[in-house]
Scaffold this motif. Structure first.
Motif, PDB file in Angstrom:
ATOM      1  N   LEU A 118     -75.411  26.132   4.169  1.00 13.13           N
ATOM      2  CA  LEU A 118     -76.939  26.164   4.904  1.00 13.13           C
ATOM      3  C   LEU A 118     -76.767  28.045   5.011  1.00 13.13           C
ATOM      4  O   LEU A 118     -77.636  28.274   6.099  1.00 13.13           O
ATOM      5  N   TRP A 120     -78.259  30.171   3.763  1.00 12.31           N
ATOM      6  CA  TRP A 120     -79.676  31.070   3.803  1.00 12.31           C
ATOM      7  C   TRP A 120     -80.787  31.131   6.058  1.00 12.31           C
ATOM      8  O   TRP A 120     -81.236  31.834   6.789  1.00 12.31           O
ATOM      9  N   GLU A 121     -80.079  29.511   6.196  1.00  6.29           N
ATOM     10  CA  GLU A 121     -80.377  29.136   7.489  1.00  6.29           C
ATOM     11  C   GLU A 121     -79.540  30.062   8.563  1.00  6.29           C
ATOM     12  O   GLU A 121     -80.202  30.376   8.931  1.00  6.29           O
ATOM     13  N   LYS A 124     -80.855  32.798   8.596  1.00  8.15           N
ATOM     14  CA  LYS A 124     -82.442  33.323   9.300  1.00  8.15           C
ATOM     15  C   LYS A 124     -81.872  32.836  10.559  1.00  8.15           C
ATOM     16  O   LYS A 124     -83.532  33.613  11.474  1.00  8.15           O
ATOM     17  N   PHE A 125     -81.589  32.010  11.042  1.00 13.35           N
ATOM     18  CA  PHE A 125     -81.947  31.855  12.748  1.00 13.35           C
ATOM     19  C   PHE A 125     -80.716  32.096  14.098  1.00 13.35           C
ATOM     20  O   PHE A 125     -80.663  32.191  14.463  1.00 13.35           O
ATOM     21  N   ARG A 204     -80.311  19.180   5.108  1.00 14.97           N
ATOM     22  CA  ARG A 204     -80.471  20.953   5.644  1.00 14.97           C
ATOM     23  C   ARG A 204     -82.029  20.551   6.487  1.00 14.97           C
ATOM     24  O   ARG A 204     -82.253  21.790   7.461  1.00 14.97           O
ATOM     25  N   THR A 207     -80.229  20.267   9.475  1.00 14.92           N
ATOM     26  CA  THR A 207     -79.503  21.273  10.540  1.00 14.92           C
ATOM     27  C   THR A 207     -80.548  22.384  10.947  1.00 14.92           C
ATOM     28  O   THR A 207     -80.763  22.965  11.987  1.00 14.92           O
ATOM     29  N   HIS A 208     -81.862  22.178  10.162  1.00 14.48           N
ATOM     30  CA  HIS A 208     -82.896  22.766  10.757  1.00 14.48           C
ATOM     31  C   HIS A 208     -83.711  22.349  12.244  1.00 14.48           C
ATOM     32  O   HIS A 208     -83.735  23.541  13.126  1.00 14.48           O
ATOM     33  N   TYR A 266     -92.396  26.866   9.089  1.00 17.95           N
ATOM     34  CA  TYR A 266     -90.463  26.676   8.733  1.00 17.95           C
ATOM     35  C   TYR A 266     -90.626  25.055   8.550  1.00 17.95           C
ATOM     36  O   TYR A 266     -89.946  24.174   7.348  1.00 17.95           O
ATOM     37  N   HIS A 270     -89.623  22.392   4.748  1.00 20.07           N
ATOM     38  CA  HIS A 270     -88.696  21.377   4.831  1.00 20.07           C
ATOM     39  C   HIS A 270     -88.999  20.569   5.011  1.00 20.07           C
ATOM     40  O   HIS A 270     -88.633  18.968   4.876  1.00 20.07           O
TER      41      HIS A 270
END
Length: 280
Positions: A118, A120-121, A124-125, A204, A207-208, A266, A270
Motif C-alpha cells: 500500500l 503508493w496509497e 498519495k493520501f 487495494r 484501503t482506497h 481514483y 480502482h
C-alpha cells in the motif's frame, strides 16, 4: 510524581498526583533516580498514562525485551512527528513504535524485508505521515548503521495515521464502515458481480475507500484542478465512470458534498482493477 519502579536508565514507572500509573521517559531519568524518588514534569521528556493492567503488563514486557536505545530512537521520532502534525497523538504510539522498531531492526539484521503493498496509497493520501516515515527510516539507518528500504517509511507512517485521534473517533469509525459498505454495494449492483475478497485488487480497493471515507468526513478531498486524467478516463472507462457517478450521487444525497474530479479518477481506476477479472 513518585517513581515506583526503574525499568531502565531512560524509562521508569511512576504514579501521578491522582494515583494513576504512568510511564516516564527521559534521558537518564532511571539512572539519576531510585524507587521512591519524586520527579517533576521538567525532568521528563514523555509521560504515558497506562489505562489498564494489560497495557501495563505489555509495556513492562516490552522494556525487558527491547534495547534501551530503541526507546530513545522512538522518542526522537515522535518528537519530530509532533512538530509536523497538528493533531494530538495517542500515548500508545510510544509503545507501538518502539515495538515496531525493535522487530524491524531484528528483521533487517536477518535480511528479512516485508513488502508494503500500500506504499503508493500512503504516499498519495498521507503525505505528512509518509514524510515522518522517511525521516524515521533515515534516522534509524544512520543511528544503527542499517539499510531499511522505502517500504519501511510506509509502515512507520501507518503508526502515525492510527495514532491521530479525537473525541469523535468512535463515531467516525462507524461512519467510515457504513460508507465503505454502501460503496461496495453500489459497485456490486452496478456490475452485477460478486467481488473476490481474497484478491490484491480488492484489498487495494478497500484501503482506497477507507482513506476516501476519511477524507470525505474531514472535508479534504484531493483536487488538483487538472482535468487531463479525468478527460482520459471518460473515453476509456465509461462503465466505471458511470459507477463512480452513482457513488457521487450517493455522497451528494447523504452528505451534501460533491466529489472532485481527482477523487472520481481514483475511484474509476480502482473500480476498473477490482472488477476487471470478475467481469472477464
Amino acid at each position: 510524581m513518585k517513581i515506583t519502579k526503574i525499568l531502565n536508565s531512560s524509562v521508569v514507572r511512576a504514579v501521578d498526583e491522582n494515583n494513576n500509573e504512568v510511564i516516564l521517559a527521559g534521558k537518564g531519568i532511571g539512572f539519576h533516580h531510585k524507587e521512591g524518588d519524586f520527579v517533576s514534569l521538567d525532568q521528563t521528556e514523555k509521560i504515558f498514562v497506562l489505562k489498564d493492567k494489560n497495557e501495563n503488563k505489555n509495556f513492562v514486557q516490552l522494556v525487558k525485551d527491547t534495547p534501551q536505545e530503541y526507546f530513545e530512537a522512538s522518542s526522537a521520532i515522535i518528537e519530530y512527528a509532533l512538530k509536523q502534525l497538528s493533531a494530538k497523538l495517542y500515548e500508545h504510539i510510544f509503545i507501538a513504535l518502539t515495538d515496531h522498531i525493535n522487530f524491524t531492526i531484528q528483521r533487517e539484521k536477518k535480511g528479512i524485508y516485508i513488502q508494503n503493498r500500500l506504499l503508493w496509497e500512503i504516499k498519495k493520501f498521507y503525505p505528512n505521515e509518509f514524510k515522518i516515515g522517511k525521516y524515521a527510516v533515515n534516522f534509524l539507518n544512520q543511528k544503527f548503521q542499517i539499510n531499511l528500504p522505502e517500504e519501511e517509511a510506509g509502515n512507520i507512517a501507518f503508526h502515525f495515521v492510527n495514532a491521530q485521534t479525537n473525541e469523535k473517533d468512535m463515531y467516525q469509525t462507524m461512519m467510515i464502515a457504513n460508507i465503505m459498505k454502501d460503496i461496495l454495494n453500489i459497485v456490486k449492483l452496478h456490475f452485477k458481480i460478486i467481488l473476490d475478497k481474497d484478491s490484491l485488487n480488492y484489498i487495494r480497493f478497500i484501503t482506497h475507500i477507507q482513506f476516501f471515507s476519511q477524507r470525505l468526513l474531514e472535508d479534504r478531498f484531493i483536487d488538483s484542478k487538472d482535468d487531463f486524467l479525468y478527460n482520459q478516463i471518460k473515453l476509456k472507462y465509461s462503465k466505471e465512470l458511470e459507477c463512480s457517478q452513482r457513488i457521487n450521487n450517493y455522497i451528494q444525497s447523504t452528505f451534501g458534498k460533491e466529489l472532485s474530479k481527482d477523487e472520481i479518477v481514483y475511484l474509476v481506476l480502482h473500480i476498473n482493477r477490482v472488477t476487471e477479472r470478475v467481469k472477464s
